[in-house]
Every structure is written in structure tokens, then in C-alpha cells.
Write a protein that holds these residues in place. Structure first.
Motif, mmCIF file in Angstrom:
data_model
loop_
_atom_site.group_PDB
_atom_site.id
_atom_site.type_symbol
_atom_site.label_atom_id
_atom_site.label_comp_id
_atom_site.label_asym_id
_atom_site.label_seq_id
_atom_site.Cartn_x
_atom_site.Cartn_y
_atom_site.Cartn_z
ATOM 1 N N PHE A 1 -3.805 4.867 4.773
ATOM 2 C CA PHE A 1 -3.393 4.089 2.955
ATOM 3 C C PHE A 1 -4.237 5.156 2.006
ATOM 4 C CE2 PHE A 1 1.175 2.934 3.351
ATOM 5 C CZ PHE A 1 1.021 2.371 5.587
ATOM 6 N N TRP B 1 -4.099 0.092 -2.945
ATOM 7 C CA TRP B 1 -3.498 -1.058 -2.474
ATOM 8 C C TRP B 1 -3.325 -1.641 -3.501
ATOM 9 C CZ3 TRP B 1 -3.566 -2.393 2.772
ATOM 10 C CH2 TRP B 1 -4.025 -1.242 3.453
ATOM 11 N N ALA C 1 0.682 -0.916 0.359
ATOM 12 C CA ALA C 1 -0.304 -0.377 -0.259
ATOM 13 C C ALA C 1 0.626 1.190 0.110
ATOM 14 C CB ALA C 1 -1.102 -0.206 1.101
ATOM 15 N N ASP D 1 0.896 5.472 1.474
ATOM 16 C CA ASP D 1 0.609 6.194 2.121
ATOM 17 C C ASP D 1 1.325 7.667 1.181
ATOM 18 O OD1 ASP D 1 1.006 6.767 5.329
ATOM 19 O OD2 ASP D 1 -0.023 8.261 3.714
#
Length: 122
Positions: A109, A112, A96, A98
Motif C-alpha cells: 500500500f 495510509w 490504505a 494501493d
């Protein structure tokens, strides 16, 4: 941002695997990258994160000392090296991204990957 995780498979307990997560579509070098996992019948859990600079890796206690996260910003790829695998490491592993900070929480986050299955036989 598209994230593509790969490298999962079947391994015996005590063995090793290296997962990769290739990113595309946005400035990869400015995001924190994380790994999470979800075992059958359980909620998804945090595994580890790495700062955009490649330093500041942080791990869940359950994997500390066995797993290592690294990244290659030139290749837009983050890695999860898993050593001394245990049966309880069996799960689908997700990467993921961020772009907002440095968080261990799922809701921190933004993007994905699809997940890659890791199965550890005892």
C-alpha cells in the motif's frame, strides 16, 4: 493522496459501526483500497481489501461474514461495514490505498489514513 478515516466510536458487543475513508489527490477509482487494524500491544493486521472496480472484496478470516467493504468511486470513499462486533475487534482502524496491484500486505500500500478508534465493550 490524502486519506481521512472516520466513523469510529464506542459500541457494545453485537453492535454495528460503519467506517468511512474519504480520499483526495489522485485517481481514487484506479486503486485497490484496504482496511487494516491495530489492537493495543499488537501488530497491525489486515482486515480486508476491495478492487478498484468495486468487486473482488477479500477479507481476513477473523472478520469474514461480519464485515463488508464497499466503495463509491463517485464520492472517492470506501466503507467498512462492521456487524456483530466482538470485543476483540477493538483497535485503531486504518484505510490504505494501493495503486500498484491487489495485495493484502502492508508494504503493498502506497498511502495510509490516520486511523479511527473502534472500541467494543463486552
Amino acid at each position: 493522496v490524502q486519506l481521512q478515516a472516520s466513523g469510529g466510536g464506542l459500541v457494545q458487543a453485537g453492535g454495528s459501526l460503519r467506517l468511512s475513508c474519504a480520499a483526495s489527490g489522485r485517481t481514487f477509482s484506479r486503486c485497490t483500497m484496504g482496511w487494516f487494524r491495530q489492537a493495543p500491544g499488537k501488530e497491525r493486521e489486515f482486515v480486508g481489501i476491495i478492487h478498484w472496480s468495486g468487486t473482488g472484496a477479500y477479507y481476513a478470516e477473523s472478520v469474514k461474514g461480519r464485515f463488508t467493504i464497499s466503495r463509491d468511486n463517485a464520492k472517492n470513499t470506501v466503507y467498512l461495514q462492521m456487524n456483530s462486533l466482538k470485543f476483540e475487534d477493538t483497535a485503531v482502524y486504518y484505510c490504505a490505498a494501493d495503486f500498484q496491484g491487489y495485495s493484502v500486505l502492508e508494504n503493498g500500500f502506497d498511502y495510509w489514513g490516520q486511523g479511527t478508534q473502534v472500541t467494543v465493550s463486552s
